[in-house]
Scaffold this motif. Structure first.
Motif, mmCIF file in Angstrom:
data_model
loop_
_atom_site.group_PDB
_atom_site.id
_atom_site.type_symbol
_atom_site.label_atom_id
_atom_site.label_comp_id
_atom_site.label_asym_id
_atom_site.label_seq_id
_atom_site.Cartn_x
_atom_site.Cartn_y
_atom_site.Cartn_z
ATOM 1 N N ILE A 72 0.862 -1.185 0.000
ATOM 2 C CA ILE A 72 0.000 0.000 0.000
ATOM 3 C C ILE A 72 0.898 1.234 0.000
ATOM 4 O O ILE A 72 1.780 1.371 0.850
ATOM 5 N N THR A 73 0.657 2.097 -0.951
ATOM 6 C CA THR A 73 1.413 3.354 -1.010
ATOM 7 C C THR A 73 0.466 4.509 -0.724
ATOM 8 O O THR A 73 -0.732 4.438 -0.997
ATOM 9 N N TRP A 74 1.010 5.558 -0.166
ATOM 10 C CA TRP A 74 0.190 6.707 0.196
ATOM 11 C C TRP A 74 0.924 7.993 -0.153
ATOM 12 O O TRP A 74 2.149 8.011 -0.307
ATOM 13 N N LYS A 75 0.147 9.045 -0.272
ATOM 14 C CA LYS A 75 0.712 10.385 -0.423
ATOM 15 C C LYS A 75 0.493 11.124 0.883
ATOM 16 O O LYS A 75 -0.641 11.226 1.354
ATOM 17 N N ARG A 76 1.571 11.606 1.441
ATOM 18 C CA ARG A 76 1.474 12.309 2.722
ATOM 19 C C ARG A 76 1.546 13.810 2.458
ATOM 20 O O ARG A 76 2.603 14.345 2.101
ATOM 21 N N HIS A 77 0.411 14.470 2.631
ATOM 22 C CA HIS A 77 0.336 15.906 2.441
ATOM 23 C C HIS A 77 0.496 16.609 3.788
ATOM 24 O O HIS A 77 0.662 15.962 4.825
ATOM 25 N N ALA A 78 0.411 17.914 3.776
ATOM 26 C CA ALA A 78 0.621 18.683 5.011
ATOM 27 C C ALA A 78 -0.422 18.350 6.068
ATOM 28 O O ALA A 78 -0.100 18.230 7.245
ATOM 29 N N LYS A 79 -1.678 18.167 5.642
ATOM 30 C CA LYS A 79 -2.746 17.967 6.611
ATOM 31 C C LYS A 79 -3.495 16.651 6.463
ATOM 32 O O LYS A 79 -4.427 16.385 7.216
ATOM 33 N N TYR A 80 -3.098 15.836 5.500
ATOM 34 C CA TYR A 80 -3.813 14.571 5.350
ATOM 35 C C TYR A 80 -2.942 13.539 4.632
ATOM 36 O O TYR A 80 -1.944 13.867 3.981
ATOM 37 N N ILE A 81 -3.352 12.289 4.772
ATOM 38 C CA ILE A 81 -2.710 11.166 4.087
ATOM 39 C C ILE A 81 -3.737 10.601 3.118
ATOM 40 O O ILE A 81 -4.890 10.370 3.491
ATOM 41 N N GLU A 82 -3.315 10.335 1.896
ATOM 42 C CA GLU A 82 -4.260 9.895 0.862
ATOM 43 C C GLU A 82 -3.818 8.561 0.266
ATOM 44 O O GLU A 82 -2.646 8.368 -0.062
ATOM 45 N N ASP A 85 -5.251 4.433 -4.846
ATOM 46 C CA ASP A 85 -5.359 3.233 -5.677
ATOM 47 C C ASP A 85 -6.507 2.356 -5.175
ATOM 48 O O ASP A 85 -6.535 1.965 -4.006
ATOM 49 N N LYS A 86 -7.462 2.045 -6.066
ATOM 50 C CA LYS A 86 -8.673 1.328 -5.651
ATOM 51 C C LYS A 86 -8.347 -0.034 -5.046
ATOM 52 O O LYS A 86 -8.906 -0.411 -4.015
ATOM 53 N N GLN A 87 -7.446 -0.789 -5.650
ATOM 54 C CA GLN A 87 -7.105 -2.115 -5.131
ATOM 55 C C GLN A 87 -6.452 -2.020 -3.749
ATOM 56 O O GLN A 87 -6.712 -2.847 -2.867
ATOM 57 N N GLN A 88 -5.610 -1.004 -3.582
ATOM 58 C CA GLN A 88 -4.965 -0.828 -2.285
ATOM 59 C C GLN A 88 -5.962 -0.395 -1.218
ATOM 60 O O GLN A 88 -5.891 -0.844 -0.076
ATOM 61 N N VAL A 89 -6.895 0.488 -1.600
ATOM 62 C CA VAL A 89 -7.946 0.880 -0.658
ATOM 63 C C VAL A 89 -8.760 -0.337 -0.254
ATOM 64 O O VAL A 89 -9.064 -0.551 0.929
ATOM 65 N N ASP A 90 -9.120 -1.163 -1.250
ATOM 66 C CA ASP A 90 -9.889 -2.385 -0.969
ATOM 67 C C ASP A 90 -9.121 -3.302 -0.018
ATOM 68 O O ASP A 90 -9.702 -3.872 0.911
#
Length: 334
Positions: A72-82, A85-90
């Motif tokens: 699972i990969t994520w993007k770490r922004h200043a105020k949130y983590i996103e 990817d649909k398969q990773q979210v699932d």
């Protein structure tokens, strides 16, 4: 800048991660429920986490890495983590046992009017398409074991809790969005023989503990051992001060009682001396009366030791009562 007691506790538990995979899932579930939302898209969902501090964000990222490696990969922004990817979210939602809830949202796509209707029933929408995970049916299968319950409480406190400085007040709380989640957190906490309560505060629900010994116990449950020892030290000092104050108050009350009684005794003796003279008393009473006039601050035991031969405290008290009765009789006949 001096760190608050609550922040110190969070710093401590922020570094701690359970060794078992099931415990890691339980803590990540708590962090996701407290900070997470699903944003509905036409072709799936985006998973958003909004941790309030870097400490919470670090803990979330560490847990995801431990549980999924690079899956699972994520993007770490200043105020949130996103996680987009649909398969990773699932995969994440399946692991946390939240898939059924998100599937329900996708199947029952809501228009703006329906959003308003459901919002009145305490389902929290954080944006036009984003729904807080605190609305979901709680996946109890994730926290069957006691160790997982501890990890879950640790995660909920880290993301949505606080504890007062014990020098000021005893208060521990976790704040959630709706009553169902509050009662679930309350139930999990109370499974450790504690007595957490729930109160509504504006639009939130607060699970709280006010008893000092129980806050020590919940710190133990969360494995915040340094915070626990700090609080116990404060409690010991408070108990010592309270004990000293009780003793001082008791001694003060006894002194006041002794002084008040001695004053009445002296008034009785002086009345007898003025009206009849101390020779009116028997030898034993006269001896005690003269001694009391000479030693106005002495207590009964001390007076008894000064008599010849010495007399017990109860004996002195008996004689003084006789003197009081004689004085009262003289006053009545005056």
């Amino acid at each position: 800048m001096v760190m608050s007691f609550s922040t110190r506790v969070k710093e401590e538990i922020g570094k701690h991660i359970g060794s078992g995979r099931h415990c890691q899932i339980a803590e990540l579930l708590a962090l996701c429920l407290a900070t997470g939302e699903v944003e509905l898209l036409e072709d799936g969902v985006i998973f958003i986490l909004r941790p309030e501090t870097e400490l919470i964000a670090d803990k979330i990222c560490r847990l995801i890495t431990l549980l999924f490696d690079d899956g699972i990969t994520w993007k770490r922004h200043a105020k949130y983590i996103e996680i987009a990817d649909k398969q990773q979210v699932d995969k994440l939602l399946q692991t946390l046992k939240l898939s059924d809830y998100v599937d329900f949202l996708e199947e029952d796509w809501l228009d703006e009017e329906e959003l308003l209707d459901i919002e009145e029933n305490e389902i929290t929408y954080v944006s036009s398409r984003g729904v807080s995970l605190q609305n979901c049916h709680f996946p109890r299968q994730v926290i069957q074991k006691e160790c997982c319950k501890k990890s879950f409480i640790r995660g909920m406190f880290l993301a949505a809790g606080s504890v007062n400085d014990p020098n000021k007040a005893y208060h521990f709380e976790i704040v959630v969005h709706n009553r169902d989640m509050a009662e679930t957190v309350q139930e999990i906490i109370n499974s450790f023989q504690l007595d957490a309560k729930v109160v509504k505060r504006k639009k939130y629900y607060v699970v709280y503990i006010k008893e000092g010994s129980m806050i020590v116990d919940i710190l133990n449950v969360m494995e915040a051992y340094v915070g626990l020892m700090d609080m116990e030290n404060v409690r010991i000092l408070k108990d010592m001060r309270n004990d000293i104050n009780r003793r001082v108050n008791c001694e003060t009350a006894n002194i006041k009682k002794t002084v008040s009684a001695a004053r009445r005794q002296i008034e009785d003796i002086q009345y007898i001396e003025k009206t009849k003279g101390l020779k009116y008393l028997s030898d034993s009473l006269r001896e005690l009366a003269e001694l009391r006039l000479e030693e106005p601050d002495a207590n009964l035991s001390e007076l008894g030791e000064m008599l010849n031969p010495p007399v017990s405290k109860s004996g002195v008290n008996h004689r003084l009562r006789k003197i009081s009765k004689i004085a009262d009789s003289l006053r009545e006949n005056a």
